[in-house]
Motif scaffolding. Structure first.
Motif, short mmCIF file in Angstrom:
data_model
loop_
_atom_site.label_atom_id
_atom_site.label_comp_id
_atom_site.label_asym_id
_atom_site.label_seq_id
_atom_site.Cartn_x
_atom_site.Cartn_y
_atom_site.Cartn_z
N MET A 54 67.00 67.53 -4.37
CA MET A 54 66.83 66.96 -5.67
C MET A 54 67.53 67.84 -6.69
SD MET A 54 63.23 66.00 -7.37
CE MET A 54 63.02 64.28 -7.51
N GLU A 55 68.35 67.28 -7.50
CA GLU A 55 69.10 68.04 -8.49
C GLU A 55 68.33 68.17 -9.79
OE1 GLU A 55 73.04 66.72 -9.25
OE2 GLU A 55 73.36 66.13 -7.18
N ARG A 56 68.56 69.30 -10.43
CA ARG A 56 67.96 69.49 -11.75
C ARG A 56 68.77 68.71 -12.77
NH1 ARG A 56 66.76 75.57 -13.27
NH2 ARG A 56 65.92 74.49 -15.08
N LYS A 57 68.06 68.08 -13.67
CA LYS A 57 68.74 67.35 -14.72
C LYS A 57 69.09 68.32 -15.84
CE LYS A 57 66.65 62.90 -13.91
NZ LYS A 57 65.90 61.79 -14.49
N VAL A 58 70.29 68.19 -16.31
CA VAL A 58 70.74 69.04 -17.40
C VAL A 58 70.73 68.19 -18.66
CG1 VAL A 58 72.62 70.44 -18.28
CG2 VAL A 58 72.19 70.34 -15.82
N GLY A 59 70.19 68.75 -19.73
CA GLY A 59 70.13 68.01 -20.99
C GLY A 59 68.68 67.74 -21.35
N SER A 60 68.54 67.17 -22.48
CA SER A 60 67.20 66.86 -22.94
C SER A 60 67.18 65.49 -23.58
CB SER A 60 66.72 67.92 -23.93
OG SER A 60 67.53 67.88 -25.08
N SER A 61 66.02 64.94 -23.67
CA SER A 61 65.87 63.66 -24.34
C SER A 61 64.63 63.72 -25.23
CB SER A 61 65.74 62.52 -23.33
OG SER A 61 64.56 62.70 -22.58
N THR A 62 64.65 62.93 -26.26
CA THR A 62 63.53 62.90 -27.19
C THR A 62 62.75 61.62 -26.97
OG1 THR A 62 64.86 64.10 -28.80
CG2 THR A 62 62.90 62.98 -29.63
N VAL A 63 61.45 61.78 -26.87
CA VAL A 63 60.58 60.63 -26.69
C VAL A 63 60.00 60.29 -28.06
CG1 VAL A 63 58.52 59.77 -25.55
CG2 VAL A 63 60.01 61.37 -24.37
N THR A 64 60.16 59.04 -28.47
CA THR A 64 59.65 58.63 -29.78
C THR A 64 58.23 58.09 -29.64
OG1 THR A 64 60.48 56.37 -29.59
CG2 THR A 64 61.98 58.01 -30.54
N ALA A 65 57.56 58.01 -30.76
CA ALA A 65 56.19 57.50 -30.77
C ALA A 65 56.17 56.04 -30.32
CB ALA A 65 55.58 57.63 -32.16
N LYS A 66 57.19 55.28 -30.68
CA LYS A 66 57.26 53.87 -30.29
C LYS A 66 57.37 53.73 -28.77
CE LYS A 66 59.24 52.10 -34.54
NZ LYS A 66 60.37 51.42 -35.17
N GLU A 67 58.17 54.59 -28.15
CA GLU A 67 58.32 54.54 -26.70
C GLU A 67 57.02 54.89 -25.99
OE1 GLU A 67 61.50 57.30 -26.20
OE2 GLU A 67 63.07 55.77 -26.37
N VAL A 68 56.34 55.92 -26.51
CA VAL A 68 55.05 56.33 -25.91
C VAL A 68 54.04 55.21 -26.06
CG1 VAL A 68 53.13 57.94 -26.11
CG2 VAL A 68 55.47 58.78 -26.24
N LYS A 69 54.00 54.60 -27.24
CA LYS A 69 53.05 53.52 -27.50
C LYS A 69 53.31 52.34 -26.56
CE LYS A 69 51.22 51.05 -31.48
NZ LYS A 69 51.31 50.83 -32.92
N ALA A 70 54.56 51.99 -26.38
CA ALA A 70 54.92 50.89 -25.49
C ALA A 70 54.55 51.21 -24.04
CB ALA A 70 56.40 50.57 -25.60
N ALA A 71 54.80 52.44 -23.63
CA ALA A 71 54.49 52.84 -22.25
C ALA A 71 52.98 52.86 -22.01
CB ALA A 71 55.08 54.20 -21.95
N LEU A 72 52.21 53.31 -23.01
CA LEU A 72 50.76 53.36 -22.85
C LEU A 72 50.14 51.97 -22.79
CD1 LEU A 72 49.82 56.35 -25.16
CD2 LEU A 72 49.72 56.27 -22.68
N GLU A 73 50.75 51.01 -23.48
CA GLU A 73 50.23 49.64 -23.43
C GLU A 73 50.43 49.03 -22.05
OE1 GLU A 73 52.12 47.56 -26.61
OE2 GLU A 73 50.93 48.56 -28.14
N LYS A 74 51.48 49.45 -21.34
CA LYS A 74 51.78 48.89 -20.03
C LYS A 74 50.96 49.52 -18.91
CE LYS A 74 56.56 47.83 -21.22
NZ LYS A 74 57.96 48.19 -20.97
N THR A 75 50.69 50.81 -19.01
CA THR A 75 50.02 51.51 -17.91
C THR A 75 48.52 51.30 -17.93
OG1 THR A 75 49.77 53.62 -16.79
CG2 THR A 75 49.75 53.68 -19.17
N ARG A 76 47.93 51.28 -16.76
CA ARG A 76 46.48 51.12 -16.63
C ARG A 76 45.87 52.25 -15.79
NH1 ARG A 76 46.47 48.42 -20.66
NH2 ARG A 76 47.13 46.27 -20.64
N THR A 77 46.66 53.26 -15.45
CA THR A 77 46.18 54.30 -14.54
C THR A 77 45.62 55.52 -15.26
OG1 THR A 77 48.39 55.25 -14.42
CG2 THR A 77 47.80 53.63 -12.74
N LEU A 78 45.82 55.62 -16.58
CA LEU A 78 45.34 56.79 -17.31
C LEU A 78 43.88 56.63 -17.71
CD1 LEU A 78 48.33 57.37 -19.76
CD2 LEU A 78 47.81 58.63 -17.70
N SER A 79 43.19 57.75 -17.75
CA SER A 79 41.82 57.71 -18.25
C SER A 79 41.88 57.64 -19.78
CB SER A 79 41.04 58.95 -17.81
OG SER A 79 41.54 60.09 -18.47
N ALA A 80 40.75 57.37 -20.40
CA ALA A 80 40.71 57.26 -21.86
C ALA A 80 41.08 58.59 -22.51
CB ALA A 80 39.32 56.82 -22.30
#
Length: 121
Positions: free
Chosen positions: A1-27
């Motif tokens: 497995m190769e290490r990824k070089v670089g970085s990315s920024t996660v926005t609040a909108k992306e996190v909100k959208a991802a949390l609405e889709k997932t059902r595996t996280l606890s409260a």
């Protein structure tokens, strides 16, 4: 497995959208992610999850406890308005305590000393 070089920024909108889709996280995990990334709740008008889940017996016990607490709160509230669910209930005012005579409040220190001396006899 190769290490990824670089970085990315996660926005609040992306996190909100991802949390609405997932059902595996606890409260708690979901709350931490929302706080960490500044993502608000999906809907402020959405109903809160029930503490009892699918357990009817536990739901009944919690309802009884809630009713007892509301009754005690109404008794303590006196004439204040208490919001319960979607409706507001107005409480009847509790009787006001009788005002203390002016003489007793003015001579409170003297009365205290006299009572202490009477107890010594």
């Amino acid at each position: 497995m190769e290490r990824k070089v670089g970085s990315s920024t996660v926005t609040a909108k992306e996190v909100k959208a991802a949390l609405e889709k997932t059902r595996t996280l606890s409260a708690e995990e979901e709350r931490v992610l929302r706080m960490r990334h500044g993502a608000g709740a999906s809907s402020t008008r959405a109903p809160l999850p029930r503490a009892a889940g699918d357990n009817e017996e536990l739901g009944d016990e919690l309802l009884v406890i809630e009713m007892q607490l509301l009754k005690a709160m109404r008794a303590r509230a006196g004439g204040k308005t208490v919001a319960s669910g979607n409706n507001k209930q107005v409480m009847t005012p509790a009787p006001a305590p009788a005002p203390a005579p002016a003489k007793a409040s003015a001579n409170a220190t003297k009365d205290k000393i006299v009572r202490a001396l009477r107890k010594k006899k």
